[in-house]
Every structure is written in structure tokens, then in C-alpha cells.
Design an enzyme around this catalytic site. Structure first.
Site, PDB file in Angstrom:
ATOM      1  N   GLU A 174      41.364  33.975  45.130  1.00 40.50           N
ATOM      2  CA  GLU A 174      41.096  35.332  45.626  1.00 40.50           C
ATOM      3  C   GLU A 174      39.753  35.462  46.328  1.00 40.50           C
ATOM      4  OE1 GLU A 174      42.200  34.677  42.548  1.00 40.50           O
ATOM      5  OE2 GLU A 174      43.972  35.902  42.128  1.00 40.50           O
ATOM      6  N   PHE A 221      45.723  43.569  28.440  1.00 40.77           N
ATOM      7  CA  PHE A 221      45.812  42.262  29.088  1.00 40.77           C
ATOM      8  C   PHE A 221      45.421  42.370  30.567  1.00 40.77           C
ATOM      9  CE2 PHE A 221      48.415  39.026  31.366  1.00 40.77           C
ATOM     10  CZ  PHE A 221      47.685  37.923  30.945  1.00 40.77           C
ATOM     11  N   GLN A 222      44.519  41.508  30.976  1.00 41.21           N
ATOM     12  CA  GLN A 222      44.010  41.468  32.356  1.00 41.21           C
ATOM     13  C   GLN A 222      43.389  42.789  32.805  1.00 41.21           C
ATOM     14  OE1 GLN A 222      47.058  39.570  34.859  1.00 41.21           O
ATOM     15  NE2 GLN A 222      46.120  37.610  34.305  1.00 41.21           N
ATOM     16  N   LYS A 265      48.955  50.252  37.464  1.00 39.89           N
ATOM     17  CA  LYS A 265      50.325  49.793  37.671  1.00 39.89           C
ATOM     18  C   LYS A 265      51.354  50.923  37.594  1.00 39.89           C
ATOM     19  CE  LYS A 265      53.652  46.298  36.516  1.00 39.89           C
ATOM     20  NZ  LYS A 265      53.960  45.025  35.900  1.00 39.89           N
ATOM     21  N   MET A 275      19.881  21.665  52.070  1.00 34.52           N
ATOM     22  CA  MET A 275      18.853  22.705  52.143  1.00 34.52           C
ATOM     23  C   MET A 275      18.021  22.717  50.864  1.00 34.52           C
ATOM     24  SD  MET A 275      17.451  24.766  54.088  1.00 34.52           S
ATOM     25  CE  MET A 275      18.230  25.685  55.405  1.00 34.52           C
TER      26      MET A 275
HETATM   27  C1  LIG Z   1      27.461  29.886  46.132  1.00 37.83           C
HETATM   28  C2  LIG Z   1      26.107  29.342  46.373  1.00 37.83           C
HETATM   29  N1  LIG Z   1      25.501  28.584  45.432  1.00 37.83           N
HETATM   30  C3  LIG Z   1      24.265  28.067  45.668  1.00 37.83           C
HETATM   31  C4  LIG Z   1      23.613  28.317  46.832  1.00 37.83           C
HETATM   32  C5  LIG Z   1      22.210  27.744  47.069  1.00 37.83           C
HETATM   33  N2  LIG Z   1      22.228  26.807  48.203  1.00 37.83           N
HETATM   34  C6  LIG Z   1      21.841  27.164  49.441  1.00 37.83           C
HETATM   35  S1  LIG Z   1      22.015  25.946  50.559  1.00 37.83           S
HETATM   36  C7  LIG Z   1      22.580  24.869  49.396  1.00 37.83           C
HETATM   37  C8  LIG Z   1      22.974  23.485  49.756  1.00 37.83           C
HETATM   38  C9  LIG Z   1      24.122  23.438  50.671  1.00 37.83           C
HETATM   39  O1  LIG Z   1      24.582  22.116  50.776  1.00 37.83           O
HETATM   40  P1  LIG Z   1      25.624  21.693  51.870  1.00 37.83           P
HETATM   41  O2  LIG Z   1      26.759  22.645  51.917  1.00 37.83           O
HETATM   42  O3  LIG Z   1      25.977  20.270  51.654  1.00 37.83           O
HETATM   43  O4  LIG Z   1      24.842  21.889  53.235  1.00 37.83           O
HETATM   44  P2  LIG Z   1      23.541  21.162  53.815  1.00 37.83           P
HETATM   45  O5  LIG Z   1      22.376  21.987  53.429  1.00 37.83           O
HETATM   46  O6  LIG Z   1      23.495  19.799  53.226  1.00 37.83           O
HETATM   47  O7  LIG Z   1      23.765  21.157  55.276  1.00 37.83           O
HETATM   48  C10 LIG Z   1      22.624  25.490  48.151  1.00 37.83           C
HETATM   49  C11 LIG Z   1      23.044  24.823  46.906  1.00 37.83           C
HETATM   50  C12 LIG Z   1      24.273  29.145  47.770  1.00 37.83           C
HETATM   51  N3  LIG Z   1      23.704  29.482  48.931  1.00 37.83           N
HETATM   52  N4  LIG Z   1      25.515  29.614  47.526  1.00 37.83           N
END
Ligand SMILES: Cc1ncc(C[n+]2csc(CCOP(=O)(O)OP(=O)(O)O)c2C)c(N)n1
Lengths: 165, 572
Positions: free
Chosen positions: B51, B113-114, B163, B480
Site C-alpha cells: 500500500e 479486527f483490523q 464498512k 549519502m
Molecule cells: C525511508 C528512508 N530511510 C532512511 C533514509 C535516510 N537516507 C537518506 S539517503 C540514504 C542512502 C540512500 O542510499 P541509496 O539508495 O543506495 O542511494 P545513494 O545515496 O547510494 O545514491 C539514507 C539511508 C531516507 N531518506 N529514507
């Protein structure tokens, strides 16, 4: 700084919780809250007391105004306004002297005794928040406060300024 | 008057508001609605695999078209799974309606439920929500939901449907409201004339003006008038991450994205400007850097449809509440009476200064012979799509590289989670784009981390034959995060490395798609050509890129806008 924020909103389920959400999300405390339908039953009028500087107040009023259920928001503190709060206070008295003292103070504060039992007076007092606090302090000197309930402040601007739909 | 069940009313009302696509997943509380969907084909239902992805698809659909995206999910886990998607849409002001099933009215509050309090759970991340109490209220609730979602500052709206009110056995009169005006909700579109006059005076007086364009310019479809305004004023234009494409990135007056990973010239121009015209942007912390040092010389004109955005972080000298498009129209009207023939000459010193900043070529990078640089991949995508693709991005380094190295010439082409920064957004968003524009080239720029957050949607792509192109910049790391660890935590790569990567090519194939692996620079061009020549099928490009590359420029924390690192060794 103490602020009085006045809100005109739809009298609909969920509306109040959305407004409170604006405060809780930002960690702003609500000191008091007074809410009831207006003469037009489809609307509710809300008065909120909070502590905030100018910038925070501006954000609060804008964010509250942004809510879909909200028609108008005004901050009353900066301009001429009237504000009142009502308190019900129940005091226990043991001696005749104490009873006389309570009644004397009821007169001085223009309060009203609503209910009397052998041991207790239930008193209604209206005024500014400070007056209610003062009354409560005075009561504590001559009697034992069993319980009290305050409505929270409600307020209106003076003159022709008004929150209208 | 037509009589029908509550479930049929839901579907009928969706038709009446013009919904074409519904992204959803069935469950107990919405089975009646699903039954009503079965009997028709006006509203196309897309069966997702999670979802959250349904919400991102609706979101991508909305970003690519300007129309409201629609989601249908069951109560409890179905509803809560959409929350990240709703928050993503909320942060970026994307119009979306989420129809969630709810337990029968008489069981609400019994921990049935749910059961979850969906209106409560979503309250801080929706523009508004409705808990519908009786079947005859359904048409009005749905009509209002769409009206609210896509007027003023758009946003997501939840409609929670118990529902019992959608029971297919019952029959009620159906009337779709002809008007949904609400006394408590009247967004202001037109700027106050006095403010417009002040804004114009300030713009004309300015010797170092700049236009700072945000997502509001895209929402209000202001690209045309924005270009006219910029050309009349001869002013430089920079854009937020959300505004990219509102003003063509290939226009000579465009100086790039601003902010944390903005170009040197954009941030320098902002910092040294004497008049900033902010159009549908919100002075977000990823733009301003330290607000106390923010653009000290500028008169700030802030145009925004949301009064609460004005003077929220940075004080606006000339606030203008209104839609960006309408306000620009008003400004243009005022400018008609002005003699602007001197404008170019007046700004010649300013442009000379900007040219100097540009000459530092802040986006340069060095591509060696074998290891592919991530920037190179984005440039290759640009070439192979002739700059005309819809680019949906995930979150991370690859997102910033895409924003910086793929010039967007048109609005609604750059689809990314700017405000919430939701990893896992890219693929489902690109699917929403592809449903909206079946003939277009819908590309996902992603990373090895992000793609795995909604990879199950590869299955949905097969079901609906979506020929999406997934460009995964595989650096074997949460890039990042790793970059920040390099810069701030002395290279201690705490849990930012994933040493159990799947074989993405096999994975793509297992889902019935084409997978291509690219390891070295010499393979890149051919692989790209193969990828984009494949018109009918989804292609997953697993491209090994340099793990040690950082995104630059990058603002230095607590500094002014233009305090930046330009490379691992160079600062402004
Ligand atoms: C749902 C979620 N969890 C954690 C983060 C923190 N976060 C930002 S960038 C990143 C790394 C992303 O890695 P990747 O998709 O491999 O991209 P890259 O930076 O290597 O290009 C993380 C963990 C986020 N933005 N979103």
C-alpha cells in the site's frame, strides 16, 4: 508572553483535535481552553491561552487559520478586549468563624454561594484569571479547598471588532 | 433519483469527479467497494503489491499531470501502510485522496479486527480528513475531498469509510453535489494590489535581483508567465529541488539549483542579491543554511499561496499571498506601463559577476577510464532520452546527481520526494507517471539502497506492462549516509555498507523483465542504447559506480548560503 487566541470554527467532529494538534506538534503548551457552540449552533468559538513570543504567535495563528474547519482566528491580547473565566470552588469549613470569613470574602469578590451542606460551601466566582486565583488563595486561608474547576478564559474584542463567519 | 449501495456510490462519485486511475489493494473492510469496482471499467484499478507504493503511484500520477491521485486501501494495516506515502505527498503539497476502509461504525473504538484510528493516525500529515458517518454523505465527502486536495496549497485528504455504510445490500438515493463551496475554506489566489505595487517597485529598483523559484510555480502552472517575467526583467533564475523544470534549465538565465547541493553560482547569486523574488518556495532549511546569515543584503518578496509559509523561517519584507501564476500575471500587468529598455544595461555588472561564478564550473568532475562516475550515468541518460524523459528519483546521492546533471526543460518532468526524502519513492512514482502518460519515457534514477525499499512493485509493472527504465546507480553502499560519515564522522562507515547485494539482473529477470549489468565505462553507452531501444519492456540497469564519489557542491553547516565545499579539497 501570555496570549489569548480566539478561533471561530465549524462545530464538527475532529475540528478541535486538529487545532490542538497544531499546538502539540510544536510542543506549545495550552494553558487553558474554552470551547462551546456560538449563537449559530453550526459554529464553535474557542478561546486558547498560551505563552508565546510574537513570531510563535504569528505561526500559531497562521497554522490554525490554515485548517479547513477554521473560519477566523484572532489574537485578542494586543488590542482592547474583555476576558472572563468562571470557577466553581468547593470549600470545607469547620468553625462558625471560618464560615463567616468565607461569606465575607464571597461578598468582597462578588462571588455566589450555589450550594450549602453541613460541612461544605460550593461557590461560583467569575472574573479575570488573576481574580479567580486571588479568590482561591483567600479561601485557602480560612477554609479547606475540597475541589475546584475553572472553565478557562473566554474573551471578546471591544467595540465593533468581531470574529464573524 | 438513482438508488444504489454505499459502495456503488463511492465508485459513482469517483467517476463524477473524473478519476481515471485508482491505486489500491483489497481487504475485508473494502470488499464491498471492490465488488462495486468489478462491474465497471470507467475507473481503472491498479493492483499494487504494497500500500505504500499505491500512495507513491498516486503521487507520481499527480505530479506528472496536476490531477489528484487516488488510493484505495483496507482498514488497519492497509491504511497504516499508506502513511509514509501520505506524508511524502503532504510535504511536497501533492493533491491526493486516500479512501481507507474502516471497521463497521458500531465496532469503532472496540479494538475490532483490523481497526486503527486512521483519521487520528494521519491527522498531522493530511490537509484534511473525513470519517464518513452515513451512506448518503458519501458523495459530498468525496466531492469535498477532491476539492480540498487540489485547490489552494494542494495536499492529501483521507476519507475513512466504515464498512457498514458501503454495504452492497443497502440502497440509498445518489446525488452528486453540483457545488462544494465551503465557508471555512476559500484560498486566496490573487495578490493584494498594494503588495504587487511594492514588489514591482522593489524589482525595478534592484541592481542585483534574482528569481528563486519553488514547487509552487509548477503547481500553479506558471512556467509560461515565469519565463516572460524573467526575460522582461533580465534577472537570473535559480530553482529549488522541487521547482526544477518550472523555468527551463537550458535557458541562459538559469543559474541552477540552489541550497545544500545547489550550484555555486545559484548560492552566490542569492547571497549577494539585493532583491529576491521567491515564487512558491518556502525558505526550507535545505536551502537557507544558517538563517541568521541568510542573504543579508536582499529585500525579500515572498509570493506563496499559503500565508503560513510566509515569514516562517526567513522574514519577508514584501509578503504576497496568492497563486504564483496569478501574482506573476499581476506583476506583468504592472510592468506593462514601465520602460524596461534599460534593464539589460542596468544588470550588466550583475551578470558579469555571475559569469565569474559560473566560470568556476562547480559541476566539473573527473571521469577516469574504467570506473564509472555517477554523474556520467546521469549525463548518459540525458543524451539517450534527448532530455525529454520523465525522471522519477529515489533519495540519496543519485537524487542530487540527477537534479544537478539532468537539465529539465519542462515542468512536471522531475518527480522526487523533496520534503520528506522518502527512499522507496522512485519506482512506484515512475509507475504512476507511466499510467498517466503511457507513451512517455518514464525513467527511475535510484540507488542500490532505495530500490530495495519498494522492489516488489516490479511485479505490478509486469502485470500492467509498464516499460519503465530503472537506472540503478549501484555503489554498494547507502551513499549519502556514507558521504556524511566521510565528512563528519571521520570515515567511520557505521552500517552504511550492504555486503549482501542481490543479483539485480537475475532479480529483474525473475520478475519477468530485462536486466542489464554495467561494470565499466566502455560498456555504458551501448548498454544505455539497448535499454532505451527496448520500448515494450521494463529494463533494470544495474550500473556499478564509484563508491567514493561525493555530491558537490555542498553547503558548509552553520554557514551562509554560499559557504560551500566544491570538492573533497576545495572550498569557496
Ligand atoms: C525511508 C528512508 N530511510 C532512511 C533514509 C535516510 N537516507 C537518506 S539517503 C540514504 C542512502 C540512500 O542510499 P541509496 O539508495 O543506495 O542511494 P545513494 O545515496 O547510494 O545514491 C539514507 C539511508 C531516507 N531518506 N529514507
Amino acid at each position: 508572553m501570555r496570549r489569548i487566541i480566539s478561533v471561530l470554527m465549524e462545530n464538527a467532529p475532529g475540528a478541535l483535535s486538529r487545532i490542538m494538534g497544531v499546538f502539540s506538534q510544536r510542543g506549545y503548551n495550552v494553558d487553558s481552553l474554552c470551547v462551546a457552540p456560538t449563537s449559530d449552533e453550526s459554529l464553535s468559538r474557542l478561546t486558547i491561552i498560551t505563552q508565546a513570543d510574537n513570531k510563535v504567535t504569528e505561526q500559531i495563528t497562521k497554522q490554525v487559520n490554515k485548517l479547513i474547519d477554521v473560519l477566523r482566528v484572532a489574537e485578542l491580547t494586543d488590542s482592547a478586549h474583555v476576558e472572563r473565566e468562571l470557577m466553581l470552588i468547593k470549600v470545607a469549613t469547620r468553625t462558625e468563624i471560618a464560615r463567616a470569613e468565607v461569606k465575607r470574602n464571597v461578598d468582597i469578590f462578588r462571588a455566589r454561594i450555589l450550594d450549602v451542606t453541613s460541612q461544605h460551601y460550593t461557590i461560583e466566582v467569575t472574573g479575570t484569571s488573576d481574580k479567580l486565583t486571588a479568590f482561591s488563595d483567600v479561601m485557602a486561608q480560612s477554609a479547606e479547598i475540597t475541589e475546584s474547576a475553572r472553565t478557562g478564559v473566554c474573551g471578546l474584542s471591544r467595540g465593533d471588532r468581531a470574529l464573524r463567519p | 433519483m438513482r438508488m444504489m449501495s454505499g459502495a456503488a456510490m463511492v465508485v459513482e462519485a469517483l467517476k463524477d469527479v473524473g478519476v481515471t486511475h485508482l491505486f489500491g489493494y483489497p481487504g475485508g473492510a473494502v470488499l464491498d467497494i471492490y465488488d462495486a469496482l468489478f462491474a465497471q471499467d470507467a475507473v481503472k484499478h491498479v493492483l499494487v503489491r504494497h500500500e505504500q507504493a499505491a500512495a507513491h503511484m498516486a503521487d507520481g500520477y499527480a505530479r506528472a499531470t496536476g490531477k489528484t491521485g487516488t488510493v484505495l486501501v483496507t482498514s488497519g494495516p492497509g491504511a497504516t501502510n499508506t502513511l509514509t506515502g501520505i506524508a511524502t505527498a503532504y510535504m511536497d503539497s501533492i493533491p491526493m485522496v486516500v479512501l481507507s476502509g474502516q471497521v463497521p461504525s458500531m465496532h469503532i473504538g472496540e479494538d475490532a479486527f483490523q481497526e486503527t484510528d486512521m483519521v487520528g493516525c494521519s491527522r498531522p500529515i493530511v490537509k484534511h480528513s473525513f470519517l464518513v458517518k452515513k451512506a448518503t454523505d458519501i458523495p459530498m465527502a468525496i466531492a469535498k475531498a477532491y476539492y480540498i486536495a487540489n485547490t489552494g496549497r494542494p495536499g492529501p485528504v483521507v476519507v475513512d469509510l466504515p464498512k457498514d455504510i458501503v454495504n452492497v445490500q443497502d440502497s440509498h438515493p445518489y446525488v452528486f453535489p453540483s457545488d462544494v463551496s465551503m465557508r471555512s475554506y476559500n484560498p486566496t489566489l490573487k495578490g493584494h494590489n498594494k503588495q504587487i505595487k511594492k514588489a514591482v517597485a522593489s524589482l525595478l529598483k534592484a541592481k542585483r535581483p534574482v528569481l528563486y523559484v519553488g514547487g509552487g510555480a509548477i503547481t500553479s502552472e506558471a512556467s509560461g508567465v515565469l519565463t516572460i517575467l524573467a526575460e522582461i526583467l533580465k534577472a537570473p533564475v535559480c530553482s529549488t529541488l522541487m521547482g526544477l523544470g518550472a523555468f527551463s534549465s537550458t535557458h541562459e538565465q538559469f543559474i541552477g539549483m540552489l541550497g545544500m547541493h545547489g550550484t555555486l553560482e545559484a548560492n552566490k547569486t542569492m547571497h549577494n542579491s539585493d532583491c529576491i523574488l521567491a515564487l512558491g518556495a518556502r525558505f526550507d532549511d535545505r536551502v537557507t543554511n544558517n538563517v541568521d546569515k541568510f542573504c543579508p543584503h536582499a529585500d525579500i518578496i515572498h509570493v506563496d499561496i499559503d500565508p503560513a509559509s510566509i515569514s516562517k523561517t526567513v522574514n519577508a519584507h514584501i509578503p504576497v499571498v496568492g497563486s504564483v501564476k496569478t501574482v506573476i500575471d499581476q506583476i506583468l500587468e504592472q510592468l506593462e506601463a514601465q520602460d524596461l529598455t534599460q534593464q539589460e544595461e542596468k544588470l550588466s555588472d550583475w551578470w558579469e559577476q555571475i559569469s565569474e561564478w559560473r566560470a568556476r564550473k562547480c559541476l566539473k568532475y573527473s571521469q577516469g577510464d574504467t570506473v564509472i562516475k555517477p554523474q556520467k550515468v546521469i549525463e548518459a541518460v540525458y543524451e539517450h532520452t534527448k532530455g525529454d524523459a520523465y525522471i522519477s528519483s529515489d533519495v540519496g546521492q543519485h537524487q542530487m546527481f540527477a537534479a544537478l546533471y539532468y537539465p529539465f526543460a519542462k515542468p512536471r518532468r522531475w518527480i522526487n520526494s523533496g520534503g520528506l526524502g522518502t527512499m522507496g519513492f522512485g519506482l512506484p512514482a515512475a509507475m504512476g507517471v507511466q499510467f498517466a502518460h503511457p507513451e512517455a519515457c518514464s525513467v527511475v534514477i535510484t540507488g542500490d539502497g532505495s530500490i530495495q525499499m519498494n522492489i516488489q512493485e516490479l511485479s505490478t509493472c509486469l502485470q500492467y506492462n509498464l516499460p519503465i527504465k530503472i537506472i540503478s546507480l549501484n555503489n554498494r553502499a547507502l551513499g549519502m549516509v556514507r558521504q556524511w560519515q566521510d565528512m563528519i564522522y571521520k570515515g567511520r562507515h557505521s552500517h552504511s555498507y550492504m555486503d549482501s547485494m542481490p543479483d539485480f539482473v537475475k532479480l529483474a529477470e525473475a520478475y519477468g523483465h530485462v536486466g542489464i549489468k554495467v561494470d565499466t565505462l566502455d560498456q555504458l553507452d551501448d548498454a544505455m542504447a539497448r535499454c532505451f531501444a527496448e520500448k515494450e519492456r521494463l529494463v533494470f540497469m544495474d550500473i556499478a559506480v564509484d563508491q567514493n564519489e561525493h555530491v558537490y557542491p555542498m553547503q558548509i553547516k552553520y554557514g551562509a548560503m554560499d559557504d560551500m565545499r566544491l570538492s573533497k579539497t576545495e572550498r569557496t
